[in-house]
Design a protein around this motif. Structure first.
Motif, PDB file in Angstrom:
ATOM      1  N   SER A 217       0.771  -1.186   0.579  1.00 42.25           N
ATOM      2  CA  SER A 217       0.106   0.244  -0.313  1.00 42.25           C
ATOM      3  C   SER A 217       0.456   1.315  -0.235  1.00 42.25           C
ATOM      4  O   SER A 217       1.719   1.236   0.842  1.00 42.25           O
ATOM      5  N   CYS A 218       0.465   2.354  -1.077  1.00 39.42           N
ATOM      6  CA  CYS A 218       1.309   3.669  -1.432  1.00 39.42           C
ATOM      7  C   CYS A 218       0.582   4.372  -0.943  1.00 39.42           C
ATOM      8  O   CYS A 218      -0.406   4.907  -2.079  1.00 39.42           O
ATOM      9  N   ASP A 219       0.791   5.410   0.399  1.00 39.90           N
ATOM     10  CA  ASP A 219      -0.452   5.772   0.558  1.00 39.90           C
ATOM     11  C   ASP A 219       0.261   7.655   0.789  1.00 39.90           C
ATOM     12  O   ASP A 219       1.175   7.409   0.123  1.00 39.90           O
ATOM     13  N   ASP A 220      -0.274   9.050   0.542  1.00 39.27           N
ATOM     14  CA  ASP A 220      -0.082  10.360   0.858  1.00 39.27           C
ATOM     15  C   ASP A 220       0.252  10.375  -0.919  1.00 39.27           C
ATOM     16  O   ASP A 220       1.607  10.899  -0.874  1.00 39.27           O
ATOM     17  N   ILE A 221      -0.448  10.790  -1.163  1.00 40.28           N
ATOM     18  CA  ILE A 221       0.006  10.501  -3.180  1.00 40.28           C
ATOM     19  C   ILE A 221      -1.032  11.586  -3.778  1.00 40.28           C
ATOM     20  O   ILE A 221      -2.148  11.904  -3.514  1.00 40.28           O
ATOM     21  N   ARG A 222      -0.285  12.711  -3.886  1.00 43.97           N
ATOM     22  CA  ARG A 222      -0.447  13.927  -4.466  1.00 43.97           C
ATOM     23  C   ARG A 222      -0.315  14.385  -5.933  1.00 43.97           C
ATOM     24  O   ARG A 222       0.364  14.442  -6.365  1.00 43.97           O
ATOM     25  N   ALA A 223      -1.449  14.441  -6.549  1.00 41.53           N
ATOM     26  CA  ALA A 223      -1.114  14.445  -7.973  1.00 41.53           C
ATOM     27  C   ALA A 223      -2.275  15.801  -8.548  1.00 41.53           C
ATOM     28  O   ALA A 223      -3.498  15.740  -8.521  1.00 41.53           O
ATOM     29  N   ALA A 224      -1.675  16.931  -9.088  1.00 40.20           N
ATOM     30  CA  ALA A 224      -3.741  17.900 -10.154  1.00 40.20           C
ATOM     31  C   ALA A 224      -3.542  17.038 -10.969  1.00 40.20           C
ATOM     32  O   ALA A 224      -3.446  15.845 -11.861  1.00 40.20           O
ATOM     33  N   VAL A 225      -4.944  17.560 -11.676  1.00 43.27           N
ATOM     34  CA  VAL A 225      -5.601  17.263 -12.627  1.00 43.27           C
ATOM     35  C   VAL A 225      -4.712  17.514 -13.914  1.00 43.27           C
ATOM     36  O   VAL A 225      -4.157  19.321 -14.033  1.00 43.27           O
ATOM     37  N   PRO A 226      -4.715  16.657 -15.035  1.00 36.13           N
ATOM     38  CA  PRO A 226      -4.011  17.353 -15.505  1.00 36.13           C
ATOM     39  C   PRO A 226      -4.823  18.034 -16.931  1.00 36.13           C
ATOM     40  O   PRO A 226      -6.223  17.645 -17.342  1.00 36.13           O
ATOM     41  N   THR A 227      -4.093  19.637 -17.478  1.00 39.97           N
ATOM     42  CA  THR A 227      -5.162  20.216 -18.696  1.00 39.97           C
ATOM     43  C   THR A 227      -4.484  19.368 -20.009  1.00 39.97           C
ATOM     44  O   THR A 227      -3.154  19.953 -20.081  1.00 39.97           O
ATOM     45  N   GLY A 228      -5.239  19.649 -20.691  1.00 44.94           N
ATOM     46  CA  GLY A 228      -4.666  19.091 -22.538  1.00 44.94           C
ATOM     47  C   GLY A 228      -4.040  18.262 -22.598  1.00 44.94           C
ATOM     48  O   GLY A 228      -4.360  17.058 -21.875  1.00 44.94           O
ATOM     49  N   LYS A 229      -3.039  18.100 -22.938  1.00 45.77           N
ATOM     50  CA  LYS A 229      -2.546  16.777 -23.381  1.00 45.77           C
ATOM     51  C   LYS A 229      -0.832  17.124 -22.880  1.00 45.77           C
ATOM     52  O   LYS A 229      -0.031  15.536 -22.677  1.00 45.77           O
ATOM     53  N   SER A 230      -1.193  17.876 -21.588  1.00 44.45           N
ATOM     54  CA  SER A 230       0.779  17.801 -21.046  1.00 44.45           C
ATOM     55  C   SER A 230       0.232  16.838 -19.522  1.00 44.45           C
ATOM     56  O   SER A 230      -0.833  17.311 -19.160  1.00 44.45           O
ATOM     57  N   ALA A 231       1.251  15.648 -19.552  1.00 47.76           N
ATOM     58  CA  ALA A 231       1.061  15.062 -17.810  1.00 47.76           C
ATOM     59  C   ALA A 231       1.277  15.645 -17.033  1.00 47.76           C
ATOM     60  O   ALA A 231       2.168  17.166 -16.606  1.00 47.76           O
ATOM     61  N   THR A 232       0.654  15.069 -15.906  1.00 49.92           N
ATOM     62  CA  THR A 232       0.867  15.857 -14.365  1.00 49.92           C
ATOM     63  C   THR A 232       1.969  14.311 -13.760  1.00 49.92           C
ATOM     64  O   THR A 232       1.851  13.210 -14.080  1.00 49.92           O
TER      65      THR A 232
END
Length: 254
Positions: A217-232
């Motif tokens: 289990s890997c927790d405490d992961i945060r990421a922004a929602v990608p916009t357009g074709k660029s990955a986050t």
């Protein structure tokens, strides 16, 4: 004067013997039984039925003894192996998690794409881990948003292995509760959790253990929602993941 002879009131028997008189009111058969009665004879007492010992009880004790013996042998063998080899759990860490697509349509359908990289380390000098195929899931606050898998592999001694897999979901319908959770998280940032499930065997020389469940289990992961074709790229506060062996006994998993 002439003497008269009066006949006897009791006729003589035909053979010349006088019959034995029975008491008044007593049948002759009862008199015969009375003469045959032996006062020294023991009265008849019925013997109680003998109870047979149940074989099921013996079988239960035998099976229980065998189980306890096997548990004792296993505990002794495990203790000896631990003292000799000092085994350590494998270590997993989340190397990279990229989100190239995460769209929620007005018809409550989710389309997502993740690229996951996980690093597995075997810190043992004498132990080898034999992994079966690994299933991977990504969730956002308990909502399943992506699934993938890794192939099974042999994790050698003092070895580090890198695992990569894409996880794609296209047009997956979501219920109203899941849609509300995702819309709330998409306004700020996604709180992700990555979980790996598999079964593993441990090999020591030519000896192999039974298969046991393994959950990472890997927790405490945060990421922004990608916009357009660029990955986050997701960020983690601690790249180490929690590793738990899951042993199933009948209906319980410990």
């Amino acid at each position: 004067m002439t003497d008269r002879v009066h006949p006897s009131s009791k006729p003589a028997a035909a053979n010349g013997t006088t019959p034995t008189a029975t008491p008044s009111g007593t049948p002759s058969s009862a008199a015969n039984k009375a003469r045959l009665y032996n006062p020294t004879r023991q009265p008849y007492r019925p013997q109680p039925p003998r109870r047979r010992r149940s074989r099921s009880c013996c079988c239960c004790w035998t099976i229980l003894s065998i189980i306890l013996f096997l548990i004792l042998i296993t505990a002794i063998a495990s203790t000896v192996l631990w003292l000799i080899y000092r085994p350590q759990r494998p270590a997993f860490s989340l190397s990279s998690l990229q989100i190239s697509q995460f769209n929620l349509t007005t018809s409550s359908q989710l389309s997502s794409r993740f690229n996951l990289t996980v690093t597995a380390r075997n810190p043992n000098k004498e132990l080898v881990f034999l992994y079966e195929p690994i299933t991977v899931s990504v969730t956002v606050d308990g909502v399943d948003v992506g699934n993938g898998s890794f192939s099974g592999f042999v994790h050698g001694k003092k070895n580090t292995t890198t695992l990569r897999t894409p996880m794609i979901r296209s047009g997956q319908s979501m219920d109203s509760k899941s849609v509300g959770i995702l819309k709330s998280d998409m306004k700020k940032s996604l709180e992700l959790k990555v979980q790996l499930d598999t079964k593993v065997r441990v090999k020591v020389g030519s000896l192999k253990t039974m298969r046991v469940g393994l959950r990472v289990s890997c927790d405490d992961i945060r990421a922004a929602v990608p916009t357009g074709k660029s990955a986050t790229t997701a960020t983690t506060s601690d790249d180490k993941c929690e590793v738990d062996f899951r042993i199933k006994i009948w209906k319980w998993t410990i």
